[in-house]
Design a protein around this motif. Structure first.
Motif, PDB file in Angstrom:
ATOM      1  N   LYS A  76      34.692  39.688  40.019  1.00  0.00           N
ATOM      2  CA  LYS A  76      34.970  38.925  41.245  1.00  0.00           C
ATOM      3  C   LYS A  76      35.192  37.593  41.078  1.00  0.00           C
ATOM      4  O   LYS A  76      35.916  36.830  41.766  1.00  0.00           O
ATOM      5  CB  LYS A  76      34.106  39.512  42.467  1.00  0.00           C
ATOM      6  N   SER A 124      38.339  36.276  39.935  1.00  0.00           N
ATOM      7  CA  SER A 124      39.523  36.494  41.097  1.00  0.00           C
ATOM      8  C   SER A 124      39.311  35.652  42.222  1.00  0.00           C
ATOM      9  O   SER A 124      38.245  35.128  42.679  1.00  0.00           O
ATOM     10  CB  SER A 124      39.229  38.138  41.696  1.00  0.00           C
ATOM     11  N   ASP A 174      40.193  41.360  42.655  1.00  0.00           N
ATOM     12  CA  ASP A 174      40.509  42.033  41.218  1.00  0.00           C
ATOM     13  C   ASP A 174      39.898  43.493  40.977  1.00  0.00           C
ATOM     14  O   ASP A 174      38.568  43.654  41.166  1.00  0.00           O
ATOM     15  CB  ASP A 174      40.425  41.127  40.306  1.00  0.00           C
ATOM     16  N   GLN A 179      41.509  30.200  32.879  1.00  0.00           N
ATOM     17  CA  GLN A 179      40.781  30.990  33.997  1.00  0.00           C
ATOM     18  C   GLN A 179      39.784  30.381  34.888  1.00  0.00           C
ATOM     19  O   GLN A 179      38.786  29.714  34.334  1.00  0.00           O
ATOM     20  CB  GLN A 179      40.380  32.365  33.611  1.00  0.00           C
TER      21      GLN A 179
END
Length: 240
Positions: free
Chosen positions: A15, A18, A23, A152
């Motif tokens: 999580k 995301s 996700d 990310q």
């Protein structure tokens, strides 16, 4: 959606990777590492975790004395722990500040975030290692701040809270041939019709171009014959 919150109540690496916590599959190696990590909080750390602040993005030259001087503005500080490298003894750029009262803790959490200390804008949040269930530190692919592998980001923290997910109705798209057989047949027939229409259009276009070329060729030949006749008249006039 009833229990949705912009700040994570329980740490889940999937999580946190995301933007809205929806996700279902990890798409980053750091998320895999955090999901496979078996991290246990450091039992050697003392103090009350509910009265402790996490201070990050510090200047590497900032000392414990400087931090105590700054954070004493918001209330009485019980202890300051600047995390240092075990080998070199240099600062790692983050620290923990423990207060004696909750009121001072909340005031520092509200006002000290993004404060500039030694030309560095600091980040302040509650301690999460001992208070947030399932917490994975950043060195193991977890955490909330900064960038990870493949660029990310991490969400669910104070710095980057979750975005509210958009609940769309579960409707199948017929664009890829989903749905009933009748719809699939109709879509195939429709594609055939479009192809035949395109083919006819190309044929008619080629036909029009052929007619134009013939008309242009006929116009050129007619123009040439007129020029030859005019030249013949000029010769007859000169002979006379």
């Amino acid at each position: 959606m009833a229990d949705w919150a912009p700040i994570a109540k329980e740490y889940d690496p999937l999580k946190a990777g995301s933007i809205d916590g929806t996700d279902e599959e990890p798409h980053d190696r750091a998320i895999w590492r955090a999901m496979l990590a078996r991290y246990v909080p450091n039992k050697g750390v003392t103090g009350d975790p509910h009265l402790t602040l996490f201070v990050a993005r510090l200047n590497l030259q900032t000392t414990e004395e400087k931090l105590k001087e700054v954070f004493s503005r918001y209330g009485e500080v019980r202890k300051v722990r600047l995390v240092r490298d075990l080998v070199t003894g240099f600062s790692k750029g983050y620290a923990f500040v423990e207060y004696k009262e909750e009121r001072a803790l909340l005031k520092a959490h509200r006002d000290a975030n993004r404060l500039v200390i030694d030309q560095h804008e600091i980040f302040v949040d509650f301690e999460l290692e001992r208070t947030l269930k399932g917490w994975i530190p950043r060195r193991l692919g977890g955490g909330f701040g900064g960038k990870k592998e493949s660029g990310q980001l991490r969400f669910g923290g104070r710095d980057r809270p979750f975005r509210k997910p958009i609940n769309l109705p579960n409707v199948k798209s017929d664009f890829y041939g989903e749905g009933s057989a009748e719809k699939r047949n109709w879509s195939r027939e429709g594609t055939r019709d479009w192809r035949t229409r395109d083919r006819d259009h190309e044929r008619s276009r080629d036909k029009r171009w052929g007619e134009r070329e013939r008309s242009w060729a006929w116009g050129d030949s007619e123009r040439d014959s007129k020029e030859e006749r005019s030249r013949g008249r000029d010769r007859k006039d000169r002979d006379r």
